[in-house]
Design a protein around this motif. Structure first.
Motif: not given
Length: 566
Positions: A87-88, A95-101, A129-140, A160-165
């Motif tokens: 999950k992301d 920030q991306a909130v990411v979890s898994g196994t 699970g973790l919360t990343t550091s702040a990410l710049s706007a755009g795709s990651h 995984v490819d979260p989009v910020i902003g």
């Protein structure tokens, strides 16, 4: 816990005593304490497992001390499986909130490309699970790696490819409008089904890892689902059982014994009485039937090796043995045929058998034996072809010298590859200059052929040449000439090793070489010394009919660090 499978031990004992090392009750080697009582010892390669190491000291009178306190070391060289990112999401702080196994109690590092953006530790169930550091706007593009307690690092997870902003859009319910003069409508509500769960892995995937073919009848599935939901596991349309996801969404389920055949496994989870769609299908083929024994068809021999051909189950792995000694490994093609070329063999009669192991890891019974003669000669009589010397050169080439019948033709092989030919002189001596040998070790043999091209003799041993880096050079049962060149090399000798020569053994310095004898030859440094003698500028170690000559070596310069016993 360590991923280093050669452990260096250090300690103290009675001055000049013989220190013997044990793994549990198994003796693994010896060394000699110095005049001040200090000693150190590097083990042979240890298996992945827990090892309980102890030492005893034996004085010059043969009295043996009590065992030392045990040192428990767990060797683990296997990297964990890649984590899964189940999950992301993106929060309001970019920030991306990411979890898994992943493997239980491993350290998880999440990367944005090659930049680490977060770390976490899995719990005893493998969830993280973790919360990343702040990410710049755009795709990651985020991936995760797991590091186990021994320091082994997995390959990266699927990305995984979260989009910020980009913002998020909420969902709106739909209602039924009322009617009447002044009436008002009411908004309808519904219960949303949970997301489909995931089957992340199964065990045990025996035989070839990753092919989903196994001989394990009871499979353990692991995956993720909605937290605290009930997970149903199905084989096709047949429900096998249920599991409950924990607060992090992780779940595990072990099946009953399944029959041989293909199984299509899925999972669905239920929350508040509402059931999700089925997960992606996990196809697993169960095969517990051992293949038939291989059929050996031929055993052509050349330069002290035999090429064994035959038939067995298609796609199986073939192992050829003499007694309990593994001589070579190969694989069958789609038509079930295989060809395995053995390692170097001593002149005389041999008896080979073979086994087949299928993709699920099931191993057949042994084949009927075949018995090729090695080193036999053709109708033109016998030959005395031998390799007698090796001289390496600065340009990574080497000159190999030998003897044979006068004026005979000699063919040279590097392993099984023909590399050229020369003609022996009137005195029977011959010399061959190699091409560039850099980059890998080489093992040269010589064949004498008659005027019709038939092989009438093969050298009993090999010219074995290292790369100049740290190599392991293994002697054959013939008379070998060995040159390690620069680098800390290991020279290995098993029983019946013949009359071998090491031309450049280094007993000290940064490129300190090591000789490893099988315990059937020698089991201690003291035993080696009792069979060693100075012969001119050389040391000769003799046992039975075998000899090992260390050129330009002084006997009094050798010590226990120069030898291992496996």
């Amino acid at each position: 816990m360590t991923n280093d499978n050669t452990i260096e031990l250090k300690g103290t004992a009675a001055a000049n005593s013989t220190v013997t090392f044990y793994d549990g009750s198994t003796k693994i080697g010896t060394t000699t304490a110095s005049s001040t009582g200090s000693w150190d010892y590097i083990t042979k390669v240890l298996s992945d497992a827990k090892h309980t190491l102890t030492a005893t000291a034996t004085n010059s009178s043969g009295q043996i001390s009590a065992a030392s306190a045990a040192v428990a070391v767990t060797v683990d060289t296997k990297a964990p499986a890649a984590p899964t990112i189940a999950k992301d999401t993106v929060n309001s702080s970019n920030q991306a909130v990411v979890s898994g196994t992943a493997e239980a109690n491993s350290t998880i590092k999440v990367y944005d490309g090659t930049t680490q953006v977060g770390t976490a530790t899995t719990n005893s169930s493998g969830a993280w699970g973790l919360t990343t550091s702040a990410l710049s706007a755009g795709s990651h593009v985020l991936t995760a790696k797991a590091t186990d307690a021994a320091g082994n690092v997995s390959v990266a997870s699927a990305a995984v490819d979260p989009v910020i902003g980009s913002g998020t859009s909420g969902s709106t319910g739909s209602g039924t409008s009322g009617s009447g003069t002044s009436g008002s409508g009411t908004s309808g509500t519904g219960t949303t089904a949970p997301a489909a769960p995931k089957i992340a892995s199964f065990s045990t995937d025996s035989g070839v890892a990753g092919d989903h073919i196994t001989n394990d009848k009871t499979l353990t599935l692991a995956g993720t689902a909605a937290a605290n939901s009930t997970v149903k596991v199905l084989d096709g349309t047949t429900q096998l059982g249920t599991a409950t996801a924990d607060a992090n969404g992780a779940w595990h389920y072990t099946t009953v014994a399944l029959p041989d055949g293909k199984h299509s496994l899925t999972a669905a989870d239920t929350v508040s009485g509402v059931t999700s769609k089925a997960s992606t299908v996990l196809d697993v083929t169960l095969d517990t039937a051992a293949p038939d024994a291989p059929v050996l068809l031929s055993d052509v021999t050349s330069h002290h090796r035999a090429t064994v051909t035959g038939t067995a189950e298609a796609g199986s792995t073939i192992k050829v043995y003499e007694g309990t000694t593994l001589l070579g490994t190969g694989a069958t093609g789609a038509d079930g045929h295989f060809s395995v070329t053995t390692s170097g063999l001593k002149t005389g009669s041999h008896t080979f058998v073979a086994s087949a192991t299928d993709a699920a890891g099931n191993t057949s019974a042994l084949s009927q034996p075949i018995d090729p003669p090695i080193g036999s000669h053709g109708g033109n009589g016998t030959s005395t072809v031998e390799v007698t010397n090796v001289r390496p050169h600065w340009d990574h080439t080497a000159t190999i010298k030998g003897t044979a019948d006068p004026n005979s033709q000699i063919k040279l092989f590097d392993g099984t590859t023909s590399v050229g030919s020369v003609t022996a002189g009137d005195n029977g001596k011959w010399s061959f200059h190699t091409s560039d040998l850099s980059g890998k070790t080489h093992a040269f043999t010589a064949e004498q052929v008659d005027t019709t091209g038939h092989v009438v003799g093969t050298s009993s041993g090999e010219a074995i040449i290292g790369t100049g880096r740290s190599n392991t050079l293994t002697g054959t049962t013939g008379n070998d000439i060995m040159v390690g060149k620069r680098g800390a090399d290991t020279f290995e000798f098993a029983s019946n090793f013949g009359h071998d020569v090491i031309k450049d053994f280094a007993a000290r310095g940064s490129a300190h070489d090591t000789i490893e004898f099988s315990k059937g030859v020698f089991d201690s440094f003291a035993s080696v010394l009792s069979h060693a003698a100075q012969s001119g500028h050389d040391v000769v170690i003799a046992t039975g009919s075998d000899t090992l000559t260390l050129k330009n070596t002084q006997l009094d310069k050798l010590n226990s660090h120069d030898f291992h016993f496996a």
